[in-house]
Design a protein around this motif. Structure first.
Motif, PDB file in Angstrom:
ATOM      1  N   ILE A  43       0.822  -1.214   0.000  1.00 39.09           N
ATOM      2  CA  ILE A  43       0.000   0.000   0.000  1.00 39.09           C
ATOM      3  C   ILE A  43       0.859   1.268   0.000  1.00 39.09           C
ATOM      4  O   ILE A  43       0.328   2.372  -0.167  1.00 39.09           O
ATOM      5  CB  ILE A  43      -0.980   0.027   1.186  1.00 39.09           C
ATOM      6  N   GLY A  44       2.170   1.140   0.217  1.00 46.76           N
ATOM      7  CA  GLY A  44       3.057   2.284   0.102  1.00 46.76           C
ATOM      8  C   GLY A  44       3.140   3.175   1.314  1.00 46.76           C
ATOM      9  O   GLY A  44       3.518   4.348   1.198  1.00 46.76           O
ATOM     10  N   ALA A  45       2.821   2.651   2.513  1.00 44.99           N
ATOM     11  CA  ALA A  45       2.879   3.458   3.731  1.00 44.99           C
ATOM     12  C   ALA A  45       4.263   3.399   4.354  1.00 44.99           C
ATOM     13  O   ALA A  45       5.037   2.471   4.110  1.00 44.99           O
ATOM     14  CB  ALA A  45       1.840   2.952   4.738  1.00 44.99           C
ATOM     15  N   ASP A  46       4.589   4.399   5.178  1.00 44.37           N
ATOM     16  CA  ASP A  46       5.853   4.378   5.910  1.00 44.37           C
ATOM     17  C   ASP A  46       5.814   3.365   7.043  1.00 44.37           C
ATOM     18  O   ASP A  46       6.840   2.778   7.386  1.00 44.37           O
ATOM     19  CB  ASP A  46       6.164   5.769   6.470  1.00 44.37           C
ATOM     20  N   SER A  47       4.648   3.173   7.634  1.00 44.59           N
ATOM     21  CA  SER A  47       4.476   2.104   8.614  1.00 44.59           C
ATOM     22  C   SER A  47       3.004   1.703   8.622  1.00 44.59           C
ATOM     23  O   SER A  47       2.131   2.459   8.202  1.00 44.59           O
ATOM     24  CB  SER A  47       4.919   2.539  10.022  1.00 44.59           C
ATOM     25  N   LEU A  48       2.746   0.492   9.094  1.00 42.72           N
ATOM     26  CA  LEU A  48       1.392  -0.048   9.166  1.00 42.72           C
ATOM     27  C   LEU A  48       1.287  -0.917  10.407  1.00 42.72           C
ATOM     28  O   LEU A  48       2.153  -1.755  10.663  1.00 42.72           O
ATOM     29  CB  LEU A  48       1.081  -0.904   7.926  1.00 42.72           C
ATOM     30  N   GLN A  49       0.230  -0.702  11.178  1.00 40.95           N
ATOM     31  CA  GLN A  49      -0.057  -1.561  12.322  1.00 40.95           C
ATOM     32  C   GLN A  49      -1.565  -1.765  12.434  1.00 40.95           C
ATOM     33  O   GLN A  49      -2.350  -0.839  12.226  1.00 40.95           O
ATOM     34  CB  GLN A  49       0.475  -0.959  13.624  1.00 40.95           C
ATOM     35  N   TYR A  50      -1.938  -2.989  12.775  1.00 42.79           N
ATOM     36  CA  TYR A  50      -3.336  -3.328  13.057  1.00 42.79           C
ATOM     37  C   TYR A  50      -3.525  -3.432  14.573  1.00 42.79           C
ATOM     38  O   TYR A  50      -2.584  -3.704  15.312  1.00 42.79           O
ATOM     39  CB  TYR A  50      -3.700  -4.686  12.459  1.00 42.79           C
ATOM     40  N   ILE A  51      -4.762  -3.285  14.999  1.00 47.62           N
ATOM     41  CA  ILE A  51      -5.064  -3.507  16.409  1.00 47.62           C
ATOM     42  C   ILE A  51      -5.045  -5.002  16.689  1.00 47.62           C
ATOM     43  O   ILE A  51      -5.227  -5.830  15.790  1.00 47.62           O
ATOM     44  CB  ILE A  51      -6.426  -2.881  16.787  1.00 47.62           C
ATOM     45  N   SER A  52      -4.835  -5.379  17.932  1.00 48.48           N
ATOM     46  CA  SER A  52      -4.760  -6.792  18.302  1.00 48.48           C
ATOM     47  C   SER A  52      -6.150  -7.352  18.623  1.00 48.48           C
ATOM     48  O   SER A  52      -7.080  -6.605  18.946  1.00 48.48           O
ATOM     49  CB  SER A  52      -3.861  -6.973  19.525  1.00 48.48           C
ATOM     50  N   ILE A  53      -6.266  -8.656  18.538  1.00 51.37           N
ATOM     51  CA  ILE A  53      -7.511  -9.321  18.942  1.00 51.37           C
ATOM     52  C   ILE A  53      -7.753  -9.095  20.427  1.00 51.37           C
ATOM     53  O   ILE A  53      -8.902  -8.913  20.863  1.00 51.37           O
ATOM     54  CB  ILE A  53      -7.451 -10.823  18.608  1.00 51.37           C
ATOM     55  N   ASP A  54      -6.703  -9.082  21.212  1.00 49.58           N
ATOM     56  CA  ASP A  54      -6.842  -8.845  22.656  1.00 49.58           C
ATOM     57  C   ASP A  54      -7.492  -7.490  22.927  1.00 49.58           C
ATOM     58  O   ASP A  54      -8.330  -7.358  23.824  1.00 49.58           O
ATOM     59  CB  ASP A  54      -5.469  -8.922  23.326  1.00 49.58           C
ATOM     60  N   ALA A  55      -7.132  -6.476  22.160  1.00 46.48           N
ATOM     61  CA  ALA A  55      -7.737  -5.152  22.334  1.00 46.48           C
ATOM     62  C   ALA A  55      -9.216  -5.180  21.984  1.00 46.48           C
ATOM     63  O   ALA A  55     -10.038  -4.508  22.634  1.00 46.48           O
ATOM     64  CB  ALA A  55      -7.005  -4.128  21.478  1.00 46.48           C
ATOM     65  N   ILE A  56      -9.584  -5.942  20.958  1.00 51.94           N
ATOM     66  CA  ILE A  56     -10.995  -6.079  20.589  1.00 51.94           C
ATOM     67  C   ILE A  56     -11.784  -6.672  21.748  1.00 51.94           C
ATOM     68  O   ILE A  56     -12.848  -6.170  22.131  1.00 51.94           O
ATOM     69  CB  ILE A  56     -11.144  -6.976  19.335  1.00 51.94           C
ATOM     70  N   THR A  57     -11.290  -7.751  22.314  1.00 49.94           N
ATOM     71  CA  THR A  57     -12.022  -8.420  23.387  1.00 49.94           C
ATOM     72  C   THR A  57     -12.150  -7.523  24.621  1.00 49.94           C
ATOM     73  O   THR A  57     -13.195  -7.505  25.275  1.00 49.94           O
ATOM     74  CB  THR A  57     -11.357  -9.752  23.765  1.00 49.94           C
ATOM     75  N   LYS A  58     -11.107  -6.762  24.920  1.00 50.00           N
ATOM     76  CA  LYS A  58     -11.168  -5.870  26.082  1.00 50.00           C
ATOM     77  C   LYS A  58     -12.163  -4.732  25.849  1.00 50.00           C
ATOM     78  O   LYS A  58     -12.906  -4.357  26.764  1.00 50.00           O
ATOM     79  CB  LYS A  58      -9.782  -5.317  26.393  1.00 50.00           C
ATOM     80  N   ALA A  59     -12.191  -4.189  24.647  1.00 47.05           N
ATOM     81  CA  ALA A  59     -13.121  -3.099  24.353  1.00 47.05           C
ATOM     82  C   ALA A  59     -14.564  -3.554  24.441  1.00 47.05           C
ATOM     83  O   ALA A  59     -15.463  -2.767  24.768  1.00 47.05           O
ATOM     84  CB  ALA A  59     -12.834  -2.521  22.973  1.00 47.05           C
TER      85      ALA A  59
END
Length: 489
Positions: A430-446
């Motif tokens: 996609i041409g980004a300087d950096s890329l990060q996704y949220i974790s499954i653990d964060a989904i469950t906590k939210a």
């Protein structure tokens, strides 16, 4: 939209459903308003079925709600109770025969049925019904449910008939059903698709989202429980509740909270907007990077970006939250364009950068998900053209690596950019300087939940039902079923 559409740049929900019973006024207009509130869940067709105490009336058309109905159509739908549906197809064709609600006439009366979700054993049930003489007019799974329920109603009372059908069909579904003067709501035993019960001044409402109830000036009572049947009594007199299936491990679709549902809806006791803001805060905690500006991809990334920027500022990061992309709301979906060049042009027509926000600055771009990656790469290119020095991408869901079989338009791995690719590979693509996704653990906590109680199939490849052709090793207790014949009679 003739032919088969390519996978959308965003995942598409299947449908929205609604059911209403009122005291002494026709339900059609309230159903119409409710469908408008649920339009984001489906744009291919819209329909309403009502019952006036003597017979059933229906109007189903292709297109948006505003195109499918005019004043005369509403006037020709008498009755104080009815159901409605908006559709985006993931099972069945894109044509009038698969538009809903689906109506069936049989010896015991008439039946209208609206369905959100996707069955995983509809072929098996269809074959057995055809062997018993049932003739089908569509290739959709909704007609399978309608025929099976109608068959059971010939021999059983209403509650027993629904219980028999729920035991027979497997997969995700929220149903609203019109049978005679009664409106029914049914949620699948794992609660994969949402269904909400609400109250208006002169009656009761069932809907895919609470925002539809809000539109009518009503109040949300509660979510319909997994495996629950709710019957709205005629003339808005009240409602009855029956548990028609055991509740096994739940499998609520986490993507409802990440993308599908309206931010102002409350689903499974969570306000969607606050869930998304909390996910944005957790995204900063997990992978925050200090840049000059944080901006959302409109409109789906806005709540995430707001929470992300707030969390950044709470720890002293000098990051401005700003709108850097303006959306043209009169451009259609880009994935139905016939050529890749036209799809790329349509993205530029849909989203235009605000150069004063971007020029000479480092940017964090926040979105809810990346499916095919086409839109992400084009937006990053737009930001660089507008003068961005760096573009860092943060995503409010885990990477989508597998198909969905529960009613979301993500059918194959071939078109999923993250399938069989590392995060670094996707970043490079996609041409980004950096890329990060949220974790499954964060989904469950939210969501104050366990991963065992959520459907995470598209981000783990592990599904709440056994899917033919998928190698599953999920170590929670999945529901297991024999053949449909073992549960039918």
């Amino acid at each position: 939209m003739p032919g088969k559409a390519k996978l959308a740049n965003k995942p598409r929900e299947k449908c929205g459903v609604v059911g209403i019973s009122l005291e002494d006024r026709d339900a059609a207009r309230s159903l119409y308003y409710s469908l408008y509130a649920l339009q984001h869940r489906g744009q291919e067709s819209a329909g309403i079925v009502t019952h006036d105490g003597f017979q059933q009336h229906e109007h189903v058309e292709m297109g948006l709600v505003g195109d499918a109905f005019d004043e005369s159509d509403i006037e020709q739908l008498p009755g104080t109770q009815g159901i409605g549906h908006v559709r985006y197809p993931t099972a069945g064709g894109v044509n009038e025969c698969c538009a809903q609600p689906f109506s069936v006439s049989f010896k015991s009366g008439s039946l209208g049925l609206a369905h959100n979700g996707n069955l995983v054993n509809d072929g098996e049930v269809r074959d057995q019904l055809e062997a018993r003489g049932h003739a089908f007019t569509s290739n959709g799974d909704t007609e399978v449910i309608a025929h099976d329920l109608a068959r059971n109603l010939l021999d059983e009372g209403l509650v027993s008939a629904v219980r028999e059908t729920v035991q027979r069909i497997h997969g995700s579904y929220s149903l609203t059903v019109m049978h005679g003067e009664k409106v029914l709501g049914v949620r699948d035993p794992q609660g994969n698709r949402p269904l909400v019960l609400g109250k208006v001044d002169d009656g009761y409402v069932l809907a895919s989202e609470s925002s539809a109830i809000d539109t009518l000036g009503g109040e949300r009572i509660r979510d319909v429980e997994p495996g629950e049947l709710v019957i709205l009594e005629p003339n808005g007199a009240g409602y009855e509740s029956y548990q028609v299936a055991d509740k096994p491990q739940t499998a609520h679709c986490f993507f409802e909270h990440v993308y599908f549902a309206r931010p102002d809806s409350v689903l499974d006791d969570h306000l969607v907007y606050e869930v998304r803001r909390e996910l944005g805060r957790k995204l900063w905690e997990e992978s925050g990077i200090e840049t000059d500006v944080v901006m959302p991809v409109p409109d789906s990334g806005r709540a995430f970006a707001s929470g992300y920027a707030e969390a950044a500022n709470d720890v002293g990061a000098k990051t401005e939250f700003a709108e850097g992309l303006m959306k043209n709301r009169y451009v259609g979906r880009t994935f139905i364009m016939p050529t890749q060049g036209e799809r790329e042009q349509a993205v530029r027509l849909k989203l235009n950068p605000i150069k004063s926000t971007i020029d000479g600055r480092t940017v964090t771009l926040i979105d809810d998900s990346i499916v095919r990656g086409t839109t992400s790469s084009q937006l990053i290119e737009l930001l660089y053209e507008a003068g961005a020095e760096e573009v860092h991408v943060r995503i409010g869901s885990p990477s989508i690596i597998a198909p969905c079989y529960m009613g979301i338009d993500m059918k194959t791995r071939e078109e999923l950019i993250a399938a069989n690719r590392s995060v670094e590979d996707v970043r490079d693509e996609i041409g980004a300087d950096s890329l990060q996704y949220i974790s499954i653990d964060a989904i469950t906590k939210a969501l104050d939940s366990s991963s065992d109680d959520l459907c995470l199939g598209c981000v783990t490849g592990e599904y709440p039902y056994d899917i033919e052709g998928e190698d599953l090793d999920r170590d929670i207790s999945r529901p297991t079923f024999g053949s449909a014949d073992n549960t039918a009679d």
